[in-house]
Design an enzyme around this catalytic site. Sequence first.
Site: not given
Ligand SMILES: [Zn+2]
Lengths: 100, 393
Positions: B175-176, B179, B190, B199, B272, B277
């Site tokens: 996931h990271e 990005h 974002y 996301e 958020d 998310h």
């Molecule tokens: Zn993320």
Amino acid sequence: MRIEFERSGGFANIRVAGAVDTESLPPQEAQALSDLVNKLDFFALPSVIPSVTGGADRFQYTLTVEDEGRRHTVELPESAATGDFANLIGSLTALARRGS
Amino acid sequence: MTHHNPLECIIPPYVVEKVAQNGTPAQKEWARRTILQSAQIRGQRQAVADMTQRGQRMAAPARDCTVFDCGTGTDLPGTRVRGEGDPACNDPNLPDIDEAFDGATLTYDFYKDIYGRNSIDGQGLPLVSSVNFGINYENAFWDGTQMAYGRGHEALPPAERLFNRFTIDLSVIGHELTHGVVQYEAGLVYFQQAGALNESFADVFGSLVRQYKLNQTAAEADWIIGKGLFSSNINGVGIRSMKEPGTAYNDPLIGKDPQPGHMNDYVNTSQDQGGVHINSGIPNHAFYVVSRELGGKAWEKAGKIWYVALCDKLTRVSQFTDAARLTHEAAGELYGKGSLEQKAVETGWKEVGLPVSASEGDKVDLSGCTRLVGGLAVLLLGLVGKRALTRKK
Ligand SMILES: [Zn+2]
Ligand SMILES: [Zn+2]
């Protein structure tokens, strides 16, 4: 002095929130918090502090301070939460956890 | 944050790749220039499938993963603890060093082997990961240049722990790192829907990396993101469920998983970054349904459609309906109009309340790419000559 604190975002996006009245704290802790608020010149801060670094999954903080009839809310990204901000947020996160 | 070009529409790179392989010498030269030009204009965009060969031809830098230890500080990257060729730490007290290293290399290999992509930027960018970030830090993030992972609450007494270390699940690392890929490709802002798509792409490829490692079919996979991140004090299997958004956890201490899996339940919020998310559950579930419909290994078809859309179609400001339309379009280009694959994409978006009509899916936005499309038309007519080549420079 009353401080409201909220954290959102991050990979897990688990909300952490709390409010503290400095009168309810031990004098030393209360003094430390109001010193930080004063050092930040909190009431002069813009209501939104933008992120300068980009990236993803960082926390987002919302702080509200009420003192002597004034009330001000500041929203800031984790990347801007350095120095005195980091210390203030660290103390408030610990208090929010203790309270929850 | 990103250096993205407004020119968002180019000839699909896999078409150019085909020409590069099968065309006449003049066509091959055109394709070579187009590839170079798109690499220059668009940063690091890449075609799919046959890019591995090209990467080798151009002698791209090899995989270069390094792990640093922040020692509970917040200065990045910290102290170097493991790089390529170094032995594993095998320290049971510091499992995150090896997990971060193995996770980064597995994710790199996944992108390289499946989509022919050489690292986050497509050009062999060294992959930097920092572990042990912050004190009791319950998060992992991409800071625009590198990955960082907290150890969660593993240093607290067991009864006080909510989170384990964030390297515990490969889907978090995938996931990271994704990005970073998003930053170099569509560059999705974002915030609100574009951020939720950012996301969602990170979750999609994070899940696919783990499915690839475990060699799972879509039916076998659990589709959980952040599996095992919660300590045993919390009632939850993970952070998000792509299969059933909103069901990953439900606990008196931290509340219930807030993810919607349908547009009817879209959450408007200022928290958020506008719910990035939270509302990612909607495109996440669409991807799951496409994978379920197609069966087999999800990275092969569904993942490829999403990857092509991310690299060649979505823009910084794309919204959910754009993602639906553009993945549908990508499926049509990859597998044919009206193909089973394209129909599966329709089913996926329909199930989350974002139906793509066939006519809408056929719409092509020509703005900003007339020159390149013109170039392709000339090419297909076999009329390409030196004049067209100089014009294309
Ligand atoms: Zn993320
Ligand atoms: Zn469903």
